[in-house]
Design an enzyme around this catalytic site. Structure first.
Site, PDB file in Angstrom:
ATOM      1  N   HIS A  71       4.526   2.063 -58.528  1.00 39.20           N
ATOM      2  CA  HIS A  71       3.242   2.611 -57.620  1.00 39.20           C
ATOM      3  C   HIS A  71       3.315   4.202 -58.064  1.00 39.20           C
ATOM      4  O   HIS A  71       2.006   4.482 -58.576  1.00 39.20           O
ATOM      5  CB  HIS A  71       3.902   2.738 -56.161  1.00 39.20           C
ATOM      6  CG  HIS A  71       3.022   3.505 -55.155  1.00 39.20           C
ATOM      7  ND1 HIS A  71       2.525   2.595 -54.128  1.00 39.20           N
ATOM      8  CD2 HIS A  71       2.762   4.798 -54.940  1.00 39.20           C
ATOM      9  CE1 HIS A  71       1.709   3.509 -53.384  1.00 39.20           C
ATOM     10  NE2 HIS A  71       1.853   4.713 -54.056  1.00 39.20           N
ATOM     11  N   GLU A  72       4.505   4.703 -58.415  1.00 42.32           N
ATOM     12  CA  GLU A  72       4.272   6.346 -59.014  1.00 42.32           C
ATOM     13  C   GLU A  72       3.805   6.316 -60.355  1.00 42.32           C
ATOM     14  O   GLU A  72       3.108   7.224 -60.696  1.00 42.32           O
ATOM     15  CB  GLU A  72       5.545   6.907 -58.636  1.00 42.32           C
ATOM     16  CG  GLU A  72       6.009   6.800 -57.147  1.00 42.32           C
ATOM     17  CD  GLU A  72       5.050   7.602 -56.147  1.00 42.32           C
ATOM     18  OE1 GLU A  72       3.968   8.176 -56.685  1.00 42.32           O
ATOM     19  OE2 GLU A  72       5.449   7.156 -54.958  1.00 42.32           O
TER      20      GLU A  72
ATOM     21  N   HIS B  22       0.057   6.081 -60.554  1.00 48.06           N
ATOM     22  CA  HIS B  22      -0.256   7.663 -60.475  1.00 48.06           C
ATOM     23  C   HIS B  22      -0.387   8.451 -61.613  1.00 48.06           C
ATOM     24  O   HIS B  22      -1.262   8.927 -61.846  1.00 48.06           O
ATOM     25  CB  HIS B  22       0.726   8.073 -59.279  1.00 48.06           C
ATOM     26  CG  HIS B  22       0.210   8.213 -57.908  1.00 48.06           C
ATOM     27  ND1 HIS B  22      -1.129   8.345 -57.792  1.00 48.06           N
ATOM     28  CD2 HIS B  22       0.679   8.462 -56.766  1.00 48.06           C
ATOM     29  CE1 HIS B  22      -1.405   8.281 -56.397  1.00 48.06           C
ATOM     30  NE2 HIS B  22      -0.135   8.303 -55.579  1.00 48.06           N
TER      31      HIS B  22
END
Length: 238
Positions: free
Chosen positions: A137-138, A141
């Protein structure tokens, strides 16, 4: 005769001054607190107090487990290695020196900061699969930041798009995770519903977002183009 007074040894009631959480690190006290939670005798404030005390008590072990799992995933997880390679091709570098395992005081799984790297909240990790989803998820980003120069602070459309992307691609909206852990029991359009719901929650938490209706409107504005974008993957991987 004066009216009888309640005994000072009687069982205390949960109130603003007594939230039901008993202090102490011994096993007996911990089980009493767990029983109080299960039977509804502990207030929300008490539950949070119990969780904070538990997190502090387990901090060293939680961080060590998180670091061991992080290092394993960096070496062996196909999705983490793929994201690492794509980030490296854009001039970035994410590895054990800037993916930090720490105890977090707010209830979130992790976060990304362009200047510092990735934070993994060791006390919130349920298992290695949860940590892998959070890392992915990160890292999406980070990929978005390097490739698209995202304005994190002021542009809610940028924020909404990257939330849609990372939530869709990281694996956190897999059917099994939604069904067994979050009680979301839809069989059709489950992935899309999960991505949109979690993207709205993330946008809502940003300082420049006015309210939930504002967050929903911004996510809907970018939905069609951002949900179809699977970069750096060729398709939704998980």
């Amino acid at each position: 005769m004066p009216e009888s007074q309640p005994s000072s040894t009687s069982e205390p009631r949960v109130s603003a001054h007594n939230n039901g959480c008993l202090p102490g690190d011994d096993i007996w006290t911990q089980w009493r607190n767990i029983f109080a939670i299960l039977t509804g005798k502990m207030s929300d404030e008490g539950i949070e107090q119990f969780r904070v005390a538990r997190d502090i008590r387990n901090e060293a072990a939680d961080c060590k487990r998180c670091e061991d799992q992080r290092d394993y995933l960096l070496q062996w997880s196909p999705v983490i290695r793929y994201l690492s390679d794509n980030i490296r091709q854009l001039g970035g570098d994410l590895s054990s020196h800037n993916i930090y395992c720490r105890r977090c005081t707010n209830r979130k799984a992790g976060g990304f900061d362009p200047d510092f790297g990735i934070l993994l909240c060791a006390n919130e990790m349920k298992d290695q699969g949860h940590l892998e989803d959070t890392m992915a998820h990160e890292m999406v980003h980070a990929y978005d930041h390097l490739r698209f120069k995202v304005d994190w602070a002021d542009n809610l459309r940028h924020a909404a798009c990257t939330e849609v992307l990372k939530t869709s691609l990281s694996g956190e909206c897999r059917w099994a995770r939604e069904f067994f852990r979050r009680g979301q029991w839809r069989f059709t359009q489950q992935h899309q519903e999960c991505v949109k719901r979690r993207a709205i929650l993330s946008v809502r938490a940003r300082p420049t977002c006015k309210d939930e209706a504002h967050a929903e409107r911004v996510v809907n504005e970018v939905w069609d183009s951002c949900f179809r974008d699977t970069r750096p993957f060729d398709e939704i991987y998980r």
